[in-house]
Design an enzyme around this catalytic site. Structure first.
Site, PDB file in Angstrom:
ATOM      1  N   ARG A  39       0.864  -1.184   0.000  1.00 19.50           N
ATOM      2  CA  ARG A  39       0.000   0.000   0.000  1.00 19.50           C
ATOM      3  C   ARG A  39       0.896   1.229   0.000  1.00 19.50           C
ATOM      4  O   ARG A  39       1.731   1.404   0.901  1.00 19.50           O
ATOM      5  CB  ARG A  39      -0.890  -0.021   1.238  1.00 19.50           C
ATOM      6  N   SER A 108     -12.741  -3.285   1.168  1.00 20.17           N
ATOM      7  CA  SER A 108     -12.932  -2.704   2.505  1.00 20.17           C
ATOM      8  C   SER A 108     -14.403  -2.397   2.746  1.00 20.17           C
ATOM      9  O   SER A 108     -15.062  -1.815   1.877  1.00 20.17           O
ATOM     10  CB  SER A 108     -12.158  -1.394   2.635  1.00 20.17           C
ATOM     11  N   LYS A 137      -4.103   5.903   9.048  1.00 21.15           N
ATOM     12  CA  LYS A 137      -4.983   6.283   7.938  1.00 21.15           C
ATOM     13  C   LYS A 137      -5.791   7.486   8.391  1.00 21.15           C
ATOM     14  O   LYS A 137      -6.870   7.352   8.971  1.00 21.15           O
ATOM     15  CB  LYS A 137      -5.905   5.100   7.575  1.00 21.15           C
TER      16      LYS A 137
HETATM   17  N1  TZP Z   1      -7.538   0.848   6.598  1.00 27.58           N
HETATM   18  C1  TZP Z   1      -8.314   1.033   7.661  1.00 27.58           C
HETATM   19  S1  TZP Z   1      -7.398   1.395   9.035  1.00 27.58           S
HETATM   20  C2  TZP Z   1      -5.942   1.291   8.166  1.00 27.58           C
HETATM   21  C3  TZP Z   1      -6.211   0.992   6.849  1.00 27.58           C
HETATM   22  C4  TZP Z   1      -5.211   0.831   5.787  1.00 27.58           C
HETATM   23  C5  TZP Z   1      -4.602   1.530   8.782  1.00 27.58           C
HETATM   24  C6  TZP Z   1      -4.272   0.560   9.865  1.00 27.58           C
HETATM   25  O1  TZP Z   1      -3.009   0.892  10.414  1.00 27.58           O
HETATM   26  P1  TZP Z   1      -2.581   0.464  11.894  1.00 27.58           P
HETATM   27  O2  TZP Z   1      -1.211   1.113  12.043  1.00 27.58           O
HETATM   28  O3  TZP Z   1      -2.472  -1.025  11.913  1.00 27.58           O
HETATM   29  O4  TZP Z   1      -3.601   1.013  12.838  1.00 27.58           O
END
Ligand code: TZP
Ligand code: MG
Length: 207
Positions: A39, A108, A137
């Site tokens: 990503r 998602s 995010k």
């Molecule tokens: N999609 C929803 S939350 C997220 C993504 C890509 C990020 C999750 O990152 P982390 O550091 O595991 O909380």
């Protein structure tokens, strides 16, 4: 390639850069990560194709699939194992048509309304989240909480992986919701020892 969602690593070019993205990912894989998603919201397609091809070769030895976030063209051109799309990022049926029957395609989902619209025929799994608020995010939807996650898991027509603010502190509770796995960025990418951290995740699971 078969799909084991139990410990799903999502990369971030900044958070995984500490010891180098590839070294970080491979350490986590040696510890038991079962899926890797590349990503990167800022790289060009060409840069992402180069990175994906390199990771694909490295992951081959471990039988761990490589999934590309968002970009169908990158998934196709790199020979990755699949694609993960968000709401409004693209059409699962189009991704299936382009990538073929063997591709692993994920979507998602944040709400029960979105779940009701899921095109299960063209998808392999759903990413559910964010479970908790996360700085990784910044534009994320409202957090589901554990109860919200459990409701989506129960109603899902497909295997699921939970994401958002997940860590060694909550992995056991997350798995108790019935989800098939935990997806993380920072909990593995910023761990002092990503391999040990991955092993600790799997040791927490109630199965
Ligand atoms: N999609 C929803 S939350 C997220 C993504 C890509 C990020 C999750 O990152 P982390 O550091 O595991 O909380
Ligand atoms: Mg997206």
């Amino acid at each position: 390639m078969s799909l084991d969602l139990s410990l799903y690593l999502v990369t971030d070019p900044t958070l995984c850069a500490g010891r180098g993205l590839e070294a970080t990912v491979m350490a986590a894989v040696r510890g038991g990560v079962s899926v890797v998603q590349l990503r990167d919201k800022h790289a060009s397609d060409a840069e992402m194709i180069v990175q994906a091809k390199r990771l694909k070769v490295l992951l081959e030895d471990y039988g761990v699939p490589l999934i590309i976030n968002d970009r169908l063209e990158v998934a196709l051109a790199s020979g990755a194992d699949g694609l993960h799309i968000g709401q409004g990022d693209g059409d699962p049926a189009e991704a299936r048509r382009v990538l073929g029957d063997d591709a692993l395609i994920g979507l998602s989902v944040q709400t029960l309304e979105q779940l009701a619209q899921v095109d299960a025929e063209h998808l392999d799994y759903l990413g559910l989240g964010p479970v908790f608020a996360t700085a990784t995010k910044p534009d994320h939807a409202a957090p589901l909480g554990i109860e919200g996650l459990a409701r989506l898991v129960r109603a899902s027509p497909l295997p699921t992986v939970a994401i958002g603010g997940l860590s060694l502190l909550n992995a056991r509770e997350i798995m108790a919701s019935g989800t098939d796995g935990v997806a993380v960025v920072s909990a593995l990418c910023t761990a002092a020892d990503p391999s040990a951290a991955a092993q600790e995740f799997l040791a927490q699971y109630p199965f």
